[in-house]
Design an enzyme around this catalytic site. Structure first.
Site, short mmCIF file in Angstrom:
data_model
loop_
_atom_site.label_atom_id
_atom_site.label_comp_id
_atom_site.label_asym_id
_atom_site.label_seq_id
_atom_site.Cartn_x
_atom_site.Cartn_y
_atom_site.Cartn_z
N ASP A 1 0.92 -1.26 0.27
CA ASP A 1 -0.34 -0.48 0.09
C ASP A 1 1.56 1.37 0.33
O ASP A 1 0.57 2.06 -0.65
CB ASP A 1 -1.02 -0.08 1.29
CG ASP A 1 -2.03 -0.96 0.99
OD1 ASP A 1 -2.81 -0.78 -0.34
OD2 ASP A 1 -2.94 -1.02 1.99
N ARG B 1 1.64 5.41 17.21
CA ARG B 1 1.38 6.51 15.95
C ARG B 1 2.00 7.78 16.62
O ARG B 1 1.81 8.48 15.83
CB ARG B 1 -0.68 5.84 15.69
CG ARG B 1 -0.64 5.31 15.39
CD ARG B 1 0.20 4.39 14.07
NE ARG B 1 -0.14 3.26 13.62
CZ ARG B 1 0.03 1.91 13.83
NH1 ARG B 1 1.28 2.21 14.20
NH2 ARG B 1 -0.73 0.88 12.48
N ASP C 1 -5.95 4.05 13.48
CA ASP C 1 -5.41 4.29 12.82
C ASP C 1 -4.58 5.72 11.72
O ASP C 1 -4.06 6.92 12.27
CB ASP C 1 -4.05 3.58 12.37
CG ASP C 1 -3.56 2.41 13.19
OD1 ASP C 1 -3.48 2.73 14.44
OD2 ASP C 1 -3.41 1.10 12.58
N SER D 1 -3.18 -8.92 8.63
CA SER D 1 -3.36 -7.18 8.76
C SER D 1 -2.46 -7.33 9.76
O SER D 1 -2.90 -7.74 10.97
CB SER D 1 -4.05 -6.72 8.50
OG SER D 1 -3.65 -5.37 9.37
N1 ARG Z 1 -6.54 -2.44 16.87
C1 ARG Z 1 -5.43 -2.17 16.71
C2 ARG Z 1 -5.52 -0.58 17.53
O1 ARG Z 1 -6.48 0.33 16.68
C3 ARG Z 1 -4.72 -2.37 16.57
C4 ARG Z 1 -4.44 -1.54 15.52
C5 ARG Z 1 -3.43 -2.45 14.00
N2 ARG Z 1 -3.25 -1.54 12.64
C6 ARG Z 1 -2.88 -2.74 11.63
N3 ARG Z 1 -3.07 -1.57 10.91
N4 ARG Z 1 -3.10 -3.68 11.32
O2 ARG Z 1 -4.89 -0.28 18.10
#
Ligand code: ARG
Length: 406
Positions: A15, A96, A125, A176
């Site tokens: 991506d 993040r 995210d 993912s």
């Molecule tokens: N659900 C978790 C969060 O919001 C993990 C997110 C993981 N991100 C990803 N791009 N796979 O913190």
């Protein structure tokens, strides 16, 4: 005239690789790729750096921020015993804001007007990136190519092939995955059915409990003002302690979470986490606080911890309330100094001992032996006054003809 610049949060995956070309083609921007090293497993970041240049980034930077990550982010999460919905230690949510901080700094250094990220429109995210950027520089523009282009995975593979962008050759993982020093998040694929047991092969940081060692293992963690400073008496930096505990706890099959989680954007999702070190450290830290924090402070802090985790989960790391709560949490840690003994065995992590020079646990008050100094007789008067409001109320209820209901 020179083109305007965008700093892209680059991971090396399909991506964000496609995004480099997309930002050039659709937005006519010069792309600076920035990959942030927060301790991802199994990634050759030098290859990631070169890949971005190969696709057409004007500059490609890899920044190792692991030390800053543990010192300024992980340490705060640990002191806050931060668990979103009482379960999830904020793995992705915690990384993040440090990524955002470096994106904004790089944008300023480069004179870039834009920052781009590769998040989809469905997760947390995107919120964390964009709200974080707003907080640090409300004048920067944000581009979210992956959210905008609306291509399926097949379409982006096609797009990549047509433009000579390397596409994953091996049959790629259907999951993912996002990871850093504080743990690993796994979603998608068969995991999207909440009734399906996670296949064993998704795990890389933790062994299955049934194949873990038949011997238990003890680890002693020493804390100073709420932060771990030594493992089994050996002084180490926080990064080493976290990675060391990831190994020990993970090898005993401790640290797996399978949960349904409430995302900020309103949907529930099924998430698997591997967080051996994070959970062991939080358990140990809580155990030390149990002896070092005065009752009212401890109880009040529980509410603050929940709020703190929620704010960070919801992308508000850089926000006035979160910063004010940091101040509260920091002040609670002054006397959280001492040792905690953990025992790992076949998927479990149990606190089996705690001690502190500042412990508020008083043997002479607690004991039922002769050494007892607690004033038993004083309890009588205490109960009379403590119960007085209830007693007065009970009399009135009785006078009104209602007997106590049980
Ligand atoms: N659900 C978790 C969060 O919001 C993990 C997110 C993981 N991100 C990803 N791009 N796979 O913190």
């Amino acid at each position: 005239m020179d083109k305007q610049k965008v700093v892209l949060a680059y991971s090396g995956g399909l991506d964000t690789s496609v995004a480099i070309q997309w930002l050039r083609e659709r937005h006519d921007l010069d792309v600076v790729a920035l990959a942030i090293d927060v301790g991802q497993l199994r990634q050759d970041l030098e290859m990631v750096r070169e890949k971005a240049l190969g696709i057409g980034a004007v500059e490609s930077i890899v920044r190792d921020v692991k030390t800053e990550y543990v010192d300024d982010f992980v340490s705060k999460a640990l002191q806050a015993n931060a668990l979103y919905e009482n379960k999830y230690p904020l793995v992705s949510a915690l990384s993040r804001p440090i990524i955002v901080k470096h994106l904004v700094e790089e944008a300023h250094r480069q004179g870039a007007h834009y920052i781009a990220h590769g998040c989809t429109g469905k997760g947390n995210d995107q919120v964390r990136f964009e709200v974080g950027i707003m907080a640090l520089d409300p004048d920067l523009g944000v581009l979210a190519p992956v959210r905008d282009w609306g291509m399926t995975r097949e379409e982006s593979m096609e797009y990549a092939k047509e433009r000579g962008i390397p596409v994953p050759t091996t049959s790629e993982s259907p999951y993912s995955i996002d990871d850093n020093l504080w743990g690993r998040a796994i979603e998608c694929g068969v995991l999207e059915d909440p009734w399906t047991e996670p296949p064993e092969d998704i795990y890389v940081m933790t062994s299955a409990a049934r194949t873990a060692a038949d011997e238990s293992e003890y680890v002693e963690i020493s804390f100073r003002e709420g932060l771990p400073v030594a493992l089994d008496g050996r002084i180490m930096g926080l990064e080493e302690i976290v990675t060391g505990l990831n190994d020990v706890a993970g090898s005993h099959g401790f640290g797996r979470i399978d949960m349904i989680e409430n995302r900020l954007v309103g949907l529930k999702s099924r998430e698997i986490y591997e967080v051996p070190g994070a959970l062991a450290l939080i358990e140990a830290h809580k155990a030390l606080e149990d002896v070092c924090l005065e009752r009212d402070l401890l109880h009040y802090k529980l509410g603050v911890e929940q709020k703190w985790a929620e704010l960070v989960y919801n992308g508000l790391w850089f926000s006035p309330l979160k910063e004010a709560l940091d101040g509260f949490i920091e002040s609670t840690q002054q006397l959280v100094t001492g040792d905690v003994k953990l025992r790992f065995f076949k998927g479990s992590c149990v606190v089996v001992g705690r001690r502190s020079d500042y412990s508020l646990y008083d043997y002479e008050l607690a004991t039922y032996d002769e050494a007892d100094t607690f004033d038993h007789a004083a309890s009588k008067g205490f109960i009379d006054l403590w119960g007085l409001p209830t007693k007065v109320w009970a009399h009135q209820r009785k006078r009104a003809g209602h007997e106590g209901e049980v």
